[in-house]
Scaffold this active site. Structure first.
Site, mmCIF file in Angstrom:
data_model
loop_
_atom_site.group_PDB
_atom_site.id
_atom_site.type_symbol
_atom_site.label_atom_id
_atom_site.label_comp_id
_atom_site.label_asym_id
_atom_site.label_seq_id
_atom_site.Cartn_x
_atom_site.Cartn_y
_atom_site.Cartn_z
ATOM 1 N N GLU A 16 25.906 -2.626 20.328
ATOM 2 C CA GLU A 16 24.688 -3.193 20.561
ATOM 3 C C GLU A 16 23.830 -2.953 21.881
ATOM 4 O O GLU A 16 24.601 -3.275 22.918
ATOM 5 C CB GLU A 16 24.425 -4.601 19.860
ATOM 6 C CG GLU A 16 24.732 -4.779 18.674
ATOM 7 C CD GLU A 16 24.495 -6.212 18.004
ATOM 8 O OE1 GLU A 16 23.697 -7.034 18.563
ATOM 9 O OE2 GLU A 16 24.643 -6.395 16.700
ATOM 10 N N ARG A 42 33.249 -5.814 13.460
ATOM 11 C CA ARG A 42 33.121 -5.789 12.104
ATOM 12 C C ARG A 42 32.235 -4.842 11.186
ATOM 13 O O ARG A 42 31.443 -4.156 12.212
ATOM 14 C CB ARG A 42 33.039 -7.367 11.569
ATOM 15 C CG ARG A 42 31.705 -7.884 12.187
ATOM 16 C CD ARG A 42 31.254 -9.178 11.883
ATOM 17 N NE ARG A 42 30.195 -9.632 12.677
ATOM 18 C CZ ARG A 42 29.105 -9.354 12.573
ATOM 19 N NH1 ARG A 42 28.420 -8.374 11.700
ATOM 20 N NH2 ARG A 42 27.914 -10.017 13.471
#
Length: 449
Positions: free
Chosen positions: A276, A292
């Protein structure tokens, strides 16, 4: 031996999503559930179902011993954690592997490294990812924080090293606020995560939230599957996601995608992961990595044609990636609306009985949900009850299709966030892709005034 029986250590739409992928691969599934989820759709559809405790997540979906016992009782040879709950718990991953059960996720050491935001930032920098200017690690004193803040310039943001969801985060605009806000952030972090460690970064004024989907085989090979724009957020919680981002060029996608893929290859990363970034004025700044599957993974699947859950299972089973970077093609546009059981304007939770349910349909419309008429939404868990994902050849076509799908979607008996999404699809800024991570909260404030 290939995976033949997979235990799904989760609930709701992601448990159903994993079940479907496994069945398409010829793999049996084991649903574990709390007493509150005995009638859940994934429990009904799985080959085997085992109750692992009462409604409280701490006594069921977070109960490591009960989940491992369920795996042994059922003869499961693999565990998929989905997202949330134990998906980024390195100790749980180690316990799974210690029981000779295939862990469908990254290596435990990578989960541990990226779960500590200070260590994640240090690792990301060493791997060549661009960082937000700030402290090299945890802040040890107010004096140290003051020196760093003076160097990088105010405003700065104080962040908890553990956890997320906006807790333990404070924006500081001047030196005289620093001491108080560091103490407040540390206290919040201690209460929420059991760790009062904080670090400091330059506060970006009006950035977008851009994340890259990556995939590695654990043996030094990794690819990226493009970016997602997750800038429409409320209280640091994503509301709507789209791929590709309206502001990222093909050149920037290839450049940054290449950087993140190389970083993951150098790390020896295994499985799905998301890196991110904050993006402002053409520059990317690493903020965190999620080790994940993401809630918003379907928009990536829609524009690439890659089944990420299937690939997770394959790679965890020791198989190589089923595609190369050159084979990944980005086509069209996809948007996902998170549909929550809550008041669309006050955001108060609205659990209860679903009296009628009709999923939107038609070409390129996907609904990931475990809802059905007569299902009682329990009050104990996250309020997300469905994801509406729509694809179009262009962004404009995608939005038109999404408007129609939102109007067609019926969930009666509880309040949902569908009216909020319908309103957003009429807003010029959203239609033009001209929004940042602050846009939605500012817009909501205007609606309330």
């Amino acid at each position: 031996m290939p995976v033949s029986r997979l235990l799904i250590a989760n609930r709701g739409e992601i448990a159903l999503r994993i079940h479907r992928a496994a069945h398409e691969m010829g793999i049996e599934t084991v649903a574990v559930h709390s007493t509150a989820d005995a009638d859940a759709m994934h429990v009904r559809l799985a080959n085997h179902a085992i109750c692992i405790g009462p409604p409280a997540a701490s006594e069921s979906y977070l109960n490591t011993a009960n989940i491992i016992s369920a795996a042994e009782i059922s003869g499961a040879d693999a565990i998929h954690p989905g997202y949330g709950f134990l998906s980024e718990n390195a100790q749980f991953a180690e316990i799974v592997e210690a029981h000779d059960i295939v862990w469908i996720g990254p290596k435990p050491e990578h989960i541990r490294t990226m779960g500590d935001k200070v260590e994640a930032k240090r690792t990301a920098g060493a791997l060549g990812l661009p960082l937000v200017p700030g402290s090299d690690g945890a802040i040890e004193s107010v004096e140290e924080a003051a020196r760093i803040a003076e160097k990088i310039g105010y405003p700065v943001i104080i962040k908890a090293a553990s956890g997320g969801g906006g807790r333990g985060m404070k924006v500081c605009n001047s030196p005289d606020q620093l001491d108080t806000l560091i103490k407040q952030a540390g206290s919040e972090a201690k209460a929420a995560f059991g760790d009062d460690t904080v670090y400091l970064e330059k506060y970006l004024g009006n950035p977008r939230h851009i994340e890259f989907q990556i995939f590695g085989d654990g043996n030094g090979n990794a690819v990226h599957l493009g970016e997602r724009d997750c800038s429409l957020q409320r209280r640091h919680q994503k509301v709507l996601e789209e791929a590709p981002s309206p502001v990222i060029t093909a050149e920037d996608r290839a450049r940054m995608g290449g950087i993140v893929a190389k970083a993951m290859a150098d790390m020896g990363y295994r499985g799905a992961g998301t890196i991110e970034f904050l993006w402002e004025n053409g520059e990317f700044y690493f903020i965190e990595m999620n080790t994940r599957l993401q809630v918003e993974h379907p928009v990536t699947e829609m524009i690439t044609g890659v089944d990420l859950v299937r690939e997770q299972i394959r790679v965890a089973d020791g198989k190589p990636l089923s595609f190369t970077q050159d084979e990944i093609q980005f086509t069209g546009h996809a948007i996902e609306c998170r549909i929550n059981a809550e008041d669309p304007w006050t955001f108060a939770p609205s659990p209860g009985l679903v009296t009628a349910y009709h999923a939107a349909g038609g070409m390129h419309v996907r609904v990931d949900s475990g809802l059905y008429a007569g299902y009682k939404i329990p009050p104990y868990y996250d309020s997300m009850i469905a994801k509406l994902i729509v694809y179009g050849r262009t962004r404009e076509g995608c939005i038109m299709r999404l408007r129609r799908a939102l109007e067609e979607m019926v969930i009666d008996g509880v309040k949902t966030s569908i009216p909020l999404h319908c309103a957003l699809m009429q807003e010029p800024d959203v239609l033009n892709g001209d929004y940042s991570i602050k846009w939605l909260e500012d817009w909501l404030a205007k609606q309330a005034s």
